[in-house]
Design an enzyme around this catalytic site. Structure first.
Site, PDB file in Angstrom:
ATOM      1  N   PRO A   6       0.796  -1.215   0.000  1.00  0.00           N
ATOM      2  CA  PRO A   6       0.000   0.000   0.000  1.00  0.00           C
ATOM      3  C   PRO A   6       0.833   1.271   0.000  1.00  0.00           C
ATOM      4  CG  PRO A   6      -0.388  -1.313   1.996  1.00  0.00           C
ATOM      5  CD  PRO A   6       0.503  -2.103   1.123  1.00  0.00           C
ATOM      6  N   ASN A   7       0.329   2.261  -0.721  1.00  0.00           N
ATOM      7  CA  ASN A   7       0.880   3.625  -0.771  1.00  0.00           C
ATOM      8  C   ASN A   7       2.179   3.763  -1.572  1.00  0.00           C
ATOM      9  OD1 ASN A   7      -1.207   4.728   0.958  1.00  0.00           O
ATOM     10  ND2 ASN A   7      -0.219   3.622   2.626  1.00  0.00           N
ATOM     11  N   ARG A  14       4.939  11.122  -2.371  1.00  0.00           N
ATOM     12  CA  ARG A  14       4.639  10.802  -0.978  1.00  0.00           C
ATOM     13  C   ARG A  14       5.859  11.063  -0.088  1.00  0.00           C
ATOM     14  NH1 ARG A  14       4.661   4.666   1.347  1.00  0.00           N
ATOM     15  NH2 ARG A  14       3.905   5.172   3.423  1.00  0.00           N
ATOM     16  N   TYR A  19      11.016   9.169   1.410  1.00  0.00           N
ATOM     17  CA  TYR A  19      11.034   8.109   0.401  1.00  0.00           C
ATOM     18  C   TYR A  19      11.688   8.503  -0.922  1.00  0.00           C
ATOM     19  CZ  TYR A  19       7.771   5.979   3.675  1.00  0.00           C
ATOM     20  OH  TYR A  19       7.202   5.460   4.805  1.00  0.00           O
ATOM     21  N   ASN A  70       8.500  -5.190  -0.979  1.00  0.00           N
ATOM     22  CA  ASN A  70       8.355  -4.002  -0.141  1.00  0.00           C
ATOM     23  C   ASN A  70       6.871  -3.925   0.187  1.00  0.00           C
ATOM     24  OD1 ASN A  70       8.118  -1.604   1.169  1.00  0.00           O
ATOM     25  ND2 ASN A  70       9.413  -0.448  -0.238  1.00  0.00           N
ATOM     26  N   ALA A  73       3.347  -0.659   4.881  1.00  0.00           N
ATOM     27  CA  ALA A  73       2.934  -0.820   6.276  1.00  0.00           C
ATOM     28  C   ALA A  73       2.487  -2.244   6.603  1.00  0.00           C
ATOM     29  CB  ALA A  73       1.817   0.170   6.604  1.00  0.00           C
ATOM     30  N   HIS A  76       4.428  -4.561   8.949  1.00  0.00           N
ATOM     31  CA  HIS A  76       4.425  -4.488  10.411  1.00  0.00           C
ATOM     32  C   HIS A  76       3.296  -5.257  11.073  1.00  0.00           C
ATOM     33  CE1 HIS A  76       7.457  -1.576   9.428  1.00  0.00           C
ATOM     34  NE2 HIS A  76       6.578  -0.791   8.831  1.00  0.00           N
ATOM     35  N   ASP A  83       2.610 -15.638   6.454  1.00  0.00           N
ATOM     36  CA  ASP A  83       2.345 -17.067   6.232  1.00  0.00           C
ATOM     37  C   ASP A  83       2.530 -17.433   4.763  1.00  0.00           C
ATOM     38  OD1 ASP A  83       1.877 -17.784   8.841  1.00  0.00           O
ATOM     39  OD2 ASP A  83      -0.308 -17.767   8.687  1.00  0.00           O
ATOM     40  N   GLU A  94      13.100  -9.036   1.835  1.00  0.00           N
ATOM     41  CA  GLU A  94      12.293  -7.889   2.276  1.00  0.00           C
ATOM     42  C   GLU A  94      13.043  -6.599   1.936  1.00  0.00           C
ATOM     43  OE1 GLU A  94      11.575  -8.073   6.478  1.00  0.00           O
ATOM     44  OE2 GLU A  94      10.795  -6.029   6.562  1.00  0.00           O
ATOM     45  N   HIS A  96      12.945  -2.154   1.998  1.00  0.00           N
ATOM     46  CA  HIS A  96      12.372  -0.863   2.382  1.00  0.00           C
ATOM     47  C   HIS A  96      13.271   0.256   1.884  1.00  0.00           C
ATOM     48  CE1 HIS A  96       9.570  -2.934   4.948  1.00  0.00           C
ATOM     49  NE2 HIS A  96      10.592  -3.624   5.428  1.00  0.00           N
ATOM     50  N   LEU A  97      12.654   1.313   1.422  1.00  0.00           N
ATOM     51  CA  LEU A  97      13.416   2.502   1.021  1.00  0.00           C
ATOM     52  C   LEU A  97      14.021   3.173   2.242  1.00  0.00           C
ATOM     53  CD1 LEU A  97      10.728   3.752  -1.435  1.00  0.00           C
ATOM     54  CD2 LEU A  97      13.106   3.416  -2.106  1.00  0.00           C
ATOM     55  N   SER A  98      13.173   3.374   3.251  1.00  0.00           N
ATOM     56  CA  SER A  98      13.635   3.994   4.491  1.00  0.00           C
ATOM     57  C   SER A  98      14.187   2.909   5.422  1.00  0.00           C
ATOM     58  CB  SER A  98      12.475   4.735   5.164  1.00  0.00           C
ATOM     59  OG  SER A  98      11.498   3.807   5.618  1.00  0.00           O
ATOM     60  N   ARG A 103      12.762   4.771  12.746  1.00  0.00           N
ATOM     61  CA  ARG A 103      11.578   5.631  12.682  1.00  0.00           C
ATOM     62  C   ARG A 103      10.645   5.365  13.872  1.00  0.00           C
ATOM     63  NH1 ARG A 103       9.258   5.180   6.843  1.00  0.00           N
ATOM     64  NH2 ARG A 103       8.029   6.955   7.642  1.00  0.00           N
ATOM     65  N   ARG A 107       7.004   0.903  13.579  1.00  0.00           N
ATOM     66  CA  ARG A 107       7.677   0.375  12.388  1.00  0.00           C
ATOM     67  C   ARG A 107       8.842  -0.545  12.739  1.00  0.00           C
ATOM     68  NH1 ARG A 107       5.754   3.755   8.086  1.00  0.00           N
ATOM     69  NH2 ARG A 107       5.189   5.798   8.905  1.00  0.00           N
TER      70      ARG A 107
HETATM   71  C1  DQA Z   1       8.400   1.344   3.746  1.00  0.00           C
HETATM   72  C2  DQA Z   1       8.484   1.492   5.270  1.00  0.00           C
HETATM   73  C3  DQA Z   1       7.150   1.197   5.911  1.00  0.00           C
HETATM   74  O1  DQA Z   1       7.226   1.388   7.330  1.00  0.00           O
HETATM   75  C4  DQA Z   1       6.090   2.143   5.379  1.00  0.00           C
HETATM   76  O2  DQA Z   1       4.820   1.831   5.933  1.00  0.00           O
HETATM   77  C5  DQA Z   1       6.046   2.184   3.895  1.00  0.00           C
HETATM   78  C6  DQA Z   1       7.298   2.192   3.162  1.00  0.00           C
HETATM   79  C7  DQA Z   1       9.728   1.757   3.057  1.00  0.00           C
HETATM   80  O3  DQA Z   1       9.910   1.404   1.899  1.00  0.00           O
HETATM   81  O4  DQA Z   1      10.538   2.460   3.661  1.00  0.00           O
HETATM   82  O5  DQA Z   1       4.972   2.307   3.298  1.00  0.00           O
HETATM   83  O6  DQA Z   1       8.172  -0.017   3.437  1.00  0.00           O
END
Ligand code: DQA
Length: 147
Positions: A6-7, A14, A19, A70, A73, A76, A83, A94, A96-98, A103, A107
């Site tokens: 999502p997002n 964003r 990001y 990626n 959210a 978390h 599963d 896995e 993540h950009l951040s 944070r 998270r």
């Molecule tokens: C994220 C980190 C997550 O905590 C956050 O909810 C995201 C982006 C990242 O790529 O840093 O949507 O996965």
């Protein structure tokens, strides 16, 4: 296979201070270039739907050598995605950009971390390259000309 939660479709617009300014399409292209250096192609799905992401992991069984995820959210709290990933028969990484552990406290936990080979976090768009390289190498692929 590259999965985006999502997002992530809003990347570029964003919270760019967190990001970055690159779009998701640009990250996917970056991943595809590295994958191609291993003779691999990237299939990408972005969805805000846990159901669609779980189904994509199921569909990846016997079809994709590697999964780079990626999950945004969902990372978390999505036990169903965890599963599904646990049942994947290839290499899952896995991404993540951040750097989530630097944070907000919510998270700091990844429910996906225990079922993936490893996590790439905090390197911005470079992470897409690193995650694909790690997944491909762990799955036994080599770049042409490399042992
Ligand atoms: C994220 C980190 C997550 O905590 C956050 O909810 C995201 C982006 C990242 O790529 O840093 O949507 O996965």
């Amino acid at each position: 296979m590259l999965l985006s939660g999502p997002n992530l479709d809003l990347l570029g617009r964003r919270q760019p201070h967190i990001y970055g300014r690159q779009t998701l399409a640009e990250h996917v292209e970056r991943a595809a270039v590295v994958a191609a250096s291993f003779g691999l192609t990237v299939e990408h799905l972005q969805s805000a739907s846990e159901h669609e992401l779980v189904k994509a992991v199921h569909d990846a069984r016997g079809h994709a050598a590697c999964l780079v995820v990626n999950a945004g959210a969902l990372t978390h709290y999505s036990w169903s995605l965890a599963d599904a990933l646990a049942s994947f028969d290839g290499v899952a990484v896995e991404l993540h950009l951040s750097n989530p552990v630097a944070r907000e406290p919510w998270r700091h936990v990844s429910v996906l971390a225990p079922v993936v080979a490893g996590t790439v976090a905090g390197f911005g768009g470079l992470g897409y390259e690193l995650a694909v390289e790690a997944a491909a190498k762990l799955a036994g692929f080599a770049r042409s000309g490399e042992a």
